[in-house]
Structure formats: structure tokens, C-alpha cells
Design a protein around this motif. Structure first.
Motif, PDB file in Angstrom:
ATOM      1  N   ALA A   1       0.846  -1.203   0.000  1.00  0.00           N
ATOM      2  CA  ALA A   1       0.000   0.000   0.000  1.00  0.00           C
ATOM      3  C   ALA A   1       0.881   1.254   0.000  1.00  0.00           C
ATOM      4  O   ALA A   1       0.618   2.217  -0.727  1.00  0.00           O
ATOM      5  CB  ALA A   1      -0.910  -0.005   1.224  1.00  0.00           C
ATOM      6  N   ASP A   2       1.950   1.236   0.812  1.00  0.00           N
ATOM      7  CA  ASP A   2       2.818   2.417   0.889  1.00  0.00           C
ATOM      8  C   ASP A   2       3.563   2.659  -0.424  1.00  0.00           C
ATOM      9  O   ASP A   2       3.821   3.810  -0.795  1.00  0.00           O
ATOM     10  CB  ASP A   2       3.829   2.272   2.041  1.00  0.00           C
ATOM     11  N   LEU A   3       3.918   1.584  -1.113  1.00  0.00           N
ATOM     12  CA  LEU A   3       4.613   1.755  -2.408  1.00  0.00           C
ATOM     13  C   LEU A   3       3.733   2.532  -3.391  1.00  0.00           C
ATOM     14  O   LEU A   3       4.226   3.261  -4.233  1.00  0.00           O
ATOM     15  CB  LEU A   3       4.976   0.392  -3.015  1.00  0.00           C
ATOM     16  N   ARG A   4       2.424   2.387  -3.266  1.00  0.00           N
ATOM     17  CA  ARG A   4       1.500   3.117  -4.150  1.00  0.00           C
ATOM     18  C   ARG A   4       1.277   4.545  -3.661  1.00  0.00           C
ATOM     19  O   ARG A   4       0.999   5.439  -4.441  1.00  0.00           O
ATOM     20  CB  ARG A   4       0.118   2.424  -4.175  1.00  0.00           C
ATOM     21  N   ARG A   5       1.368   4.720  -2.340  1.00  0.00           N
ATOM     22  CA  ARG A   5       0.944   5.975  -1.723  1.00  0.00           C
ATOM     23  C   ARG A   5       2.027   7.048  -1.740  1.00  0.00           C
ATOM     24  O   ARG A   5       1.748   8.236  -1.875  1.00  0.00           O
ATOM     25  CB  ARG A   5       0.565   5.699  -0.270  1.00  0.00           C
ATOM     26  N   TYR A   6       3.286   6.617  -1.549  1.00  0.00           N
ATOM     27  CA  TYR A   6       4.353   7.618  -1.413  1.00  0.00           C
ATOM     28  C   TYR A   6       5.076   7.802  -2.734  1.00  0.00           C
ATOM     29  O   TYR A   6       5.386   6.819  -3.419  1.00  0.00           O
ATOM     30  CB  TYR A   6       5.390   7.169  -0.380  1.00  0.00           C
ATOM     31  N   PRO A   7       5.412   9.045  -3.090  1.00  0.00           N
ATOM     32  CA  PRO A   7       6.264   9.248  -4.261  1.00  0.00           C
ATOM     33  C   PRO A   7       7.570   8.481  -4.088  1.00  0.00           C
ATOM     34  O   PRO A   7       8.083   8.357  -2.977  1.00  0.00           O
ATOM     35  CB  PRO A   7       6.526  10.758  -4.252  1.00  0.00           C
TER      36      PRO A   7
ATOM     37  N   PHE B   1      13.004   3.134 -14.606  1.00  0.00           N
ATOM     38  CA  PHE B   1      12.915   1.831 -13.937  1.00  0.00           C
ATOM     39  C   PHE B   1      11.743   1.818 -12.953  1.00  0.00           C
ATOM     40  O   PHE B   1      10.868   0.939 -13.011  1.00  0.00           O
ATOM     41  CB  PHE B   1      14.220   1.499 -13.199  1.00  0.00           C
ATOM     42  N   TYR B   2      11.718   2.795 -12.059  1.00  0.00           N
ATOM     43  CA  TYR B   2      10.670   2.756 -11.025  1.00  0.00           C
ATOM     44  C   TYR B   2       9.282   2.981 -11.627  1.00  0.00           C
ATOM     45  O   TYR B   2       8.292   2.464 -11.112  1.00  0.00           O
ATOM     46  CB  TYR B   2      10.997   3.728  -9.882  1.00  0.00           C
ATOM     47  N   GLU B   3       9.220   3.745 -12.729  1.00  0.00           N
ATOM     48  CA  GLU B   3       7.915   3.910 -13.375  1.00  0.00           C
ATOM     49  C   GLU B   3       7.422   2.578 -13.950  1.00  0.00           C
ATOM     50  O   GLU B   3       6.223   2.347 -14.049  1.00  0.00           O
ATOM     51  CB  GLU B   3       8.001   4.989 -14.474  1.00  0.00           C
ATOM     52  N   ALA B   4       8.372   1.705 -14.297  1.00  0.00           N
ATOM     53  CA  ALA B   4       7.985   0.416 -14.885  1.00  0.00           C
ATOM     54  C   ALA B   4       7.637  -0.641 -13.836  1.00  0.00           C
ATOM     55  O   ALA B   4       7.056  -1.671 -14.168  1.00  0.00           O
ATOM     56  CB  ALA B   4       9.124  -0.096 -15.768  1.00  0.00           C
ATOM     57  N   VAL B   5       8.011  -0.393 -12.571  1.00  0.00           N
ATOM     58  CA  VAL B   5       7.789  -1.453 -11.569  1.00  0.00           C
ATOM     59  C   VAL B   5       6.801  -1.051 -10.474  1.00  0.00           C
ATOM     60  O   VAL B   5       6.435  -1.875  -9.637  1.00  0.00           O
ATOM     61  CB  VAL B   5       9.130  -1.887 -10.901  1.00  0.00           C
TER      62      VAL B   5
ATOM     63  N   GLU C   1      -4.018  14.373  -4.137  1.00  0.00           N
ATOM     64  CA  GLU C   1      -4.210  15.789  -4.421  1.00  0.00           C
ATOM     65  C   GLU C   1      -3.448  16.672  -3.461  1.00  0.00           C
ATOM     66  O   GLU C   1      -3.320  17.872  -3.678  1.00  0.00           O
ATOM     67  CB  GLU C   1      -5.697  16.121  -4.379  1.00  0.00           C
ATOM     68  N   ASP C   2      -2.940  16.078  -2.371  1.00  0.00           N
ATOM     69  CA  ASP C   2      -2.268  16.887  -1.346  1.00  0.00           C
ATOM     70  C   ASP C   2      -0.809  17.161  -1.687  1.00  0.00           C
ATOM     71  O   ASP C   2      -0.137  17.889  -0.961  1.00  0.00           O
ATOM     72  CB  ASP C   2      -2.334  16.159   0.009  1.00  0.00           C
ATOM     73  N   LEU C   3      -0.301  16.610  -2.768  1.00  0.00           N
ATOM     74  CA  LEU C   3       1.126  16.767  -3.078  1.00  0.00           C
ATOM     75  C   LEU C   3       1.353  17.936  -4.032  1.00  0.00           C
ATOM     76  O   LEU C   3       0.501  18.232  -4.866  1.00  0.00           O
ATOM     77  CB  LEU C   3       1.662  15.481  -3.726  1.00  0.00           C
ATOM     78  N   PRO C   4       2.546  18.562  -3.939  1.00  0.00           N
ATOM     79  CA  PRO C   4       2.824  19.694  -4.843  1.00  0.00           C
ATOM     80  C   PRO C   4       3.074  19.259  -6.287  1.00  0.00           C
ATOM     81  O   PRO C   4       3.028  20.068  -7.200  1.00  0.00           O
ATOM     82  CB  PRO C   4       4.090  20.321  -4.249  1.00  0.00           C
ATOM     83  N   ARG C   5       3.402  17.956  -6.472  1.00  0.00           N
ATOM     84  CA  ARG C   5       3.613  17.405  -7.816  1.00  0.00           C
ATOM     85  C   ARG C   5       2.792  16.127  -7.911  1.00  0.00           C
ATOM     86  O   ARG C   5       2.448  15.545  -6.890  1.00  0.00           O
ATOM     87  CB  ARG C   5       5.096  17.021  -7.993  1.00  0.00           C
ATOM     88  N   PRO C   6       2.487  15.668  -9.132  1.00  0.00           N
ATOM     89  CA  PRO C   6       1.733  14.410  -9.232  1.00  0.00           C
ATOM     90  C   PRO C   6       2.480  13.289  -8.531  1.00  0.00           C
ATOM     91  O   PRO C   6       3.720  13.239  -8.559  1.00  0.00           O
ATOM     92  CB  PRO C   6       1.661  14.162 -10.742  1.00  0.00           C
ATOM     93  N   ASN C   7       1.732  12.389  -7.902  1.00  0.00           N
ATOM     94  CA  ASN C   7       2.368  11.238  -7.259  1.00  0.00           C
ATOM     95  C   ASN C   7       3.038  10.382  -8.338  1.00  0.00           C
ATOM     96  O   ASN C   7       2.490  10.190  -9.412  1.00  0.00           O
ATOM     97  CB  ASN C   7       1.315  10.420  -6.511  1.00  0.00           C
ATOM     98  N   GLY C   8       4.244   9.892  -8.049  1.00  0.00           N
ATOM     99  CA  GLY C   8       4.989   9.106  -9.034  1.00  0.00           C
ATOM    100  C   GLY C   8       6.448   9.064  -8.637  1.00  0.00           C
ATOM    101  O   GLY C   8       6.763   9.121  -7.451  1.00  0.00           O
ATOM    102  N   VAL C   9       7.334   8.969  -9.617  1.00  0.00           N
ATOM    103  CA  VAL C   9       8.770   8.939  -9.334  1.00  0.00           C
ATOM    104  C   VAL C   9       9.293  10.375  -9.410  1.00  0.00           C
ATOM    105  O   VAL C   9       9.095  11.053 -10.407  1.00  0.00           O
ATOM    106  CB  VAL C   9       9.508   8.043 -10.348  1.00  0.00           C
ATOM    107  N   TRP C  10       9.922  10.807  -8.344  1.00  0.00           N
ATOM    108  CA  TRP C  10      10.421  12.188  -8.281  1.00  0.00           C
ATOM    109  C   TRP C  10      11.943  12.180  -8.325  1.00  0.00           C
ATOM    110  O   TRP C  10      12.595  11.578  -7.451  1.00  0.00           O
ATOM    111  CB  TRP C  10       9.985  12.871  -6.971  1.00  0.00           C
ATOM    112  N   ASP C  11      12.504  12.864  -9.313  1.00  0.00           N
ATOM    113  CA  ASP C  11      13.959  12.979  -9.413  1.00  0.00           C
ATOM    114  C   ASP C  11      14.400  14.154  -8.535  1.00  0.00           C
ATOM    115  O   ASP C  11      14.017  15.296  -8.778  1.00  0.00           O
ATOM    116  CB  ASP C  11      14.347  13.218 -10.877  1.00  0.00           C
ATOM    117  N   LEU C  12      15.204  13.868  -7.521  1.00  0.00           N
ATOM    118  CA  LEU C  12      15.635  14.927  -6.599  1.00  0.00           C
ATOM    119  C   LEU C  12      16.902  15.635  -7.083  1.00  0.00           C
ATOM    120  O   LEU C  12      17.431  16.495  -6.377  1.00  0.00           O
ATOM    121  CB  LEU C  12      15.859  14.364  -5.201  1.00  0.00           C
TER     122      LEU C  12
END
Ligand SMILES: NC(=O)c1ccc[n+]([C@@H]2O[C@H](COP(=O)([O-])OP(=O)(O)OC[C@H]3O[C@@H](n4cnc5c(N)ncnc54)[C@H](O)[C@@H]3O)[C@@H](O)[C@H]2O)c1
Length: 427
Positions: A164-170, A187-191, A198-209
């Protein structure tokens, strides 16, 4: 993709299962033969991870997941390698890289051009670039960045609810260079799949820091924040105790305003993460006085709970005291850095005789942890250390000789404790 996950522990195994469930071919590599055997037999090696049992059977059954003790061969057969071997930190915050070094050397020996290596184990800032990149280069003869890609991507999930957390957290990613970061993101987008938030400043997904270092700091910062916040709550609780204020009501009131997020005070901050990562951060940044003070404040709480007991009970010399809960938190069978050890030590320092019970542990298991199990010995005081759900129903009648209860987590129901002096932290 062919993916290798190095270490099939409480984090690595669910990750391997997740990647396989997305249709990739996954080999899990672990030095523990027993774990490897169990995974190949589609039997979960540890309990408590929601959905793991079912998904493990599905992915192993479909031929998408297998396990091996041969990390080098598994890496040689993979397009991407995810590393979640634990890193240990001593009481002074000095990391012990032993297990991770040995895993990294085994990975280097099998590394082929074009492979992505992603470290997920929480690390001091700088480790990916200054330790893993040269070690992988030396063992493989390849050039990091040019011949293979290298990223750090902290694992932020909580055991018990990994899927569940893998889906919830960027998913945070930082590369040693731009090409590595791009590959890590792909890679992470594929797995992984992500819930909409809606509470995040960017869409939930893989974030490059931006860099491996920023990604390393993100994990240390989010966990250190919690320790510091709890340290502050504990300080307020101790002040409240001296001034006859109920800190719980105060914190609830404060947090009704959107800029206040005060955490809950309590008897101990335990587990593998929150007491450890501030120390790792202090290893990077010894001048971080705020972090150091909070860590000290939290480490002092078990002894403070025993002080509260002595203040309410009187002299504890020779008194049998029951410590309720060996686990570091409710519902989790884990004693790593649990408050139970500090409480027992502080009780012994006052001459008390501490016994321990925990609904998740057998007497043998408690003994193996150096604790004396409570098996009917006389006790006249009790300290609640872990917020197990069972303790909500616990009542004075269950512990008939107990005169004082210190509830270190405000778990018990005051209505059940009429006739017993019930003391809470910050109450
Ligand atoms: N447990 C958590 O709640 C949690 C949460 C978030 C992040 N993490 C991160 O994940 C890391 C791993 O934690 P875990 O709970 O999965 O650990 P764990 O203790 O459950 O499992 C560790 C596994 O690593 C294996 N191992 C040791 N040396 C190895 C080697 N050289 N090669 C291959 N395998 C090896 C062990 O045999 C074991 O199966 C932590 O150090 C932390 O940074 C953990």
C-alpha cells in the motif's frame, strides 16, 4: 526486464514480489540459505506483511520470481539491481558497512555494461557516490555513469503495509549523474503504480531529486524530523508534568491550527529507523545541535517513566515491576532499540525487580532477549511500554496486586483502573 533484488528481508522480499507482479522476471539474492529456500518454495519467511503470502505464491507460481544465494550470477543476468541489505549504526552513529560492502563486492563481480544499480538502504549522505561508485567500478572494471547507471532511492515504506505504501508515497530517486537519474526514473515507473494524491505539490509518481546526495538526505531528513518533533513533544510533556497540565489536550488544541503538527510524547522511540537515522545524520553533520538534543531527550524517556513510577510509588528497592510490552511499538514483533531495555535498566538501577510480558512473545523469546518473562511472579507496580491493542482492555482486576501503573503510551482505559494510581506521561 530482468531484475535482481539483493537481500530478501522485510523490505527486499515485498519489493521483489512487487516487481514480479508487474510482469518482470525477478531473481532475489540473499546470503541466508533458509530464506532462499523458503522463497523458492513460495513460503513467506516472516509473518505480518499484508498480502505477501498470496502475492509470493502467485509470482513464484508464475515463474516470475526465484531466489538464489549467488548474487554475482543473479546480477550478471539482470538489467537492473536493487539493493536493500541493511546498514548498522552504533550508539555513536558510526555506520558499519560490513554487510553492504560484501553485497556490493558480489554485485560488482557480476556487473555488466548497461545495468542500473539502485541502492534503497538508508545511507549517510555521500555514500552512493563516494563509496559504492568506486567499489562497483573497482570490482567490475566499468566506469560509473558511462558503463552503468547508479542511483540512490530511499525506501520509505512501513513494514506490514509495504504494498500500500509503495503506491501511496512518491518514489524518490537521485542519480550520480543525469543519465543515471533518467534511467532510475524509467525503472521505477515500470515497476510501481501510484495512487492519485491531491495533497502533493507534484503528481504522485517517481520524483527525481537532482542528485544522489539530495535523495540520501531526503530519507534522513524525514525520519530525523520525526525524532526531533517527538523530542519537542517529550519536552512539553515533562514541563506539563511539573505544572499540572494535560499535554495531550494541549497538543490536540495546537494541532487544530494548520501550522502545528506536534507529535505524541511517550516512553520511548524505538525500532530500526527513528532512533537510528538521526544518529546517521549526526555522523554527517556533527554540528546539528537540535538533532542531538532531541535524540538525547528521547533516549532519556524510559528512565523518566521510571522516575514517574518512583515518584508515585515510593522506594522501588526490591519491588516487583511488570513491564507491559517488549516490542518497540504496538502490533509489531520487533524489539530493535525498544524502550523495554531502557525501562528494565532504569528499574534495576533503582533496585526494582523487572519482569516483562508481551502478547506477541513467548517466555522463551523474552528470555532470549535478556528479559525475565512474567510468569506469575508477584508485582505491585506496572509500566506500559508498548501500545499493543490488547492493553486497551487491560484492567486492574488482571493485575490485582498492582498499586501504581505508569502508562507510557496512554493506551489503557482509565475507567478500567479505578483504585490504582494511574500515571501518564505529560498528564
Ligand atoms: N524494516 C523497515 O521497516 C524498513 C523501512 C524502510 C526502509 N528500510 C531499509 O531497508 C533495509 C533493510 O531492512 P529489512 O527490514 O528488509 O532487513 P531484514 O533484517 O529484514 O533483512 C535483511 C536481509 O539481508 C540479508 N543479507 C545480509 N547480508 C547480505 C548480503 N551480503 N547479500 C545479500 N543479502 C544479505 C539477510 O540475510 C536478510 O535476509 C534497512 O537497513 C533500511 O535501510 C527498512
Amino acid at each position: 526486464m530482468n531484475i535482481c533484488v539483493v537481500a530478501l528481508g522485510k523490505i527486499g522480499l515485498p519489493l521483489a514480489v512487487q516487481f514480479a507482479a508487474k510482469g518482470h522476471k525477478v531473481i532475489g539474492a540473499d546470503v541466508n540459505e533458509n530464506v532462499v529456500g523458503l522463497v523458492n518454495a513460495a513460503t513467506e519467511p516472516f509473518p505480518g506483511e499484508h498480502d505477501l503470502d498470496v502475492k509470493l505464491k502467485e509470482t513464484v507460481g508464475a515463474g516470475l520470481l526465484s531466489a538464489t544465494t549467488d548474487t554475482t550470477a543473479a546480477v550478471a543476468a539482470s538489467d537492473a539491481v536493487v539493493v536493500v541489505v541493511p546498514l548498522f549504526v552504533d550508539a555513536e552513529g558510526v555506520p558499519d558497512f560490513g554487510w553492504m560492502d560484501s553485497a556490493t563486492k558480489a554485485i560488482a563481480a557480476g556487473l555488466k555494461p548497461g545495468t542500473l544499480v539502485s541502492y534503497e538502504t538508508t545511507l549517510p549522505v555521500g555514500t552512493t557516490r563516494t563509496r559504492w561508485a568506486p567499489m562497483l567500478a573497482e570490482g567490475s572494471g566499468l566506469t560509473p555513469g558511462d558503463d552503468f547507471h547508479l542511483v540512490f532511492s530511499p525506501e520509505r515504506v512501513l513494514t506490514g503495509r509495504v504494498f500500500a505504501d509503495l503506491r501511496r508515497y512518491p518514489k524518490l530517486v537521485g542519480g550520480i549523474d543525469e543519465a543515471s537519474a533518467k534511467r532510475g526514473v524509467e525503472f521505477y515507473e515500470a515497476v510501481l503504480d501510484f495512487d492519485e494524491r491531491e495533497d502533493l505539490p507534484r503528481p504522485n509518481g517517481v520524483w527525481d531529486l537532482g542528485t544522489a546526495e539530495a535523495s540520501e538526505l531526503a530519507k534522513l531528513a524525514e525520519t530525523t524530523y520525526r525524532d526531533v518533533n517527538i523530542g519537542l513533544a517529550n519536552q512539553f510533556a515533562r514541563f506539563a508534568d511539573q505544572n499540572d497540565i494535560d499535554v495531550k489536550k494541549v497538543i490536540e488544541a495546537c494541532n487544530s491550527q494548520p501550522y502545528s503538527h506536534i507529535h505524541q510524547p511517550g516512553i520511548a522511540v524505538g525500532g530500526h529507523c527513528i532512533p537510528i537515522y538521526p544518529r546517521m545524520y549526526l555522523w554527517n553533520d556533527p554540528e546539528a545541535t537540535v538533532v542531538r538534543a532531541a535524540r538525547e531527550a528521547n533516549a532519556a524517556m524510559p528512565a523518566y517513566a521510571v522516575d514517574l513510577l518512583a515518584a508515585a510509588y515510593g522506594d522501588l528497592d526490591g519491588v516487583g515491576v511488570l513491564v507491559l510490552g517488549a516490542a518497540y511499538r504496538g502490533g509489531v514483533k520487533e524489539t530493535a532499540f525498544s524502550g523495554v531495555f531502557g525501562v528494565v535498566e532504569a528499574l534495576k538501577a533503582r533496585g526494582a525487580v523487572p519482569f516483562v510480558s508481551d502478547p506477541m512473545y513467548t517466555a522463551e523469546e523474552l528470555t532470549a532477549h535478556g528479559l525475565i518473562p512474567h510468569e506469575g511472579q508477584a508485582v505491585t507496580a506496572a509500566i506500559l511500554q508498548a501500545d499493543h491493542a490488547e492493553y486497551r482492555e487491560l484492567a486492574a482486576a488482571d493485575l490485582p496486586d498492582v498499586r501504581v501503573l505508569v502508562d507510557g503510551r496512554r493506551t489503557t482505559d482509565p475507567a478500567n483502573w479505578a483504585g490504582v494510581r494511574r500515571v501518564v506521561i505529560g498528564g
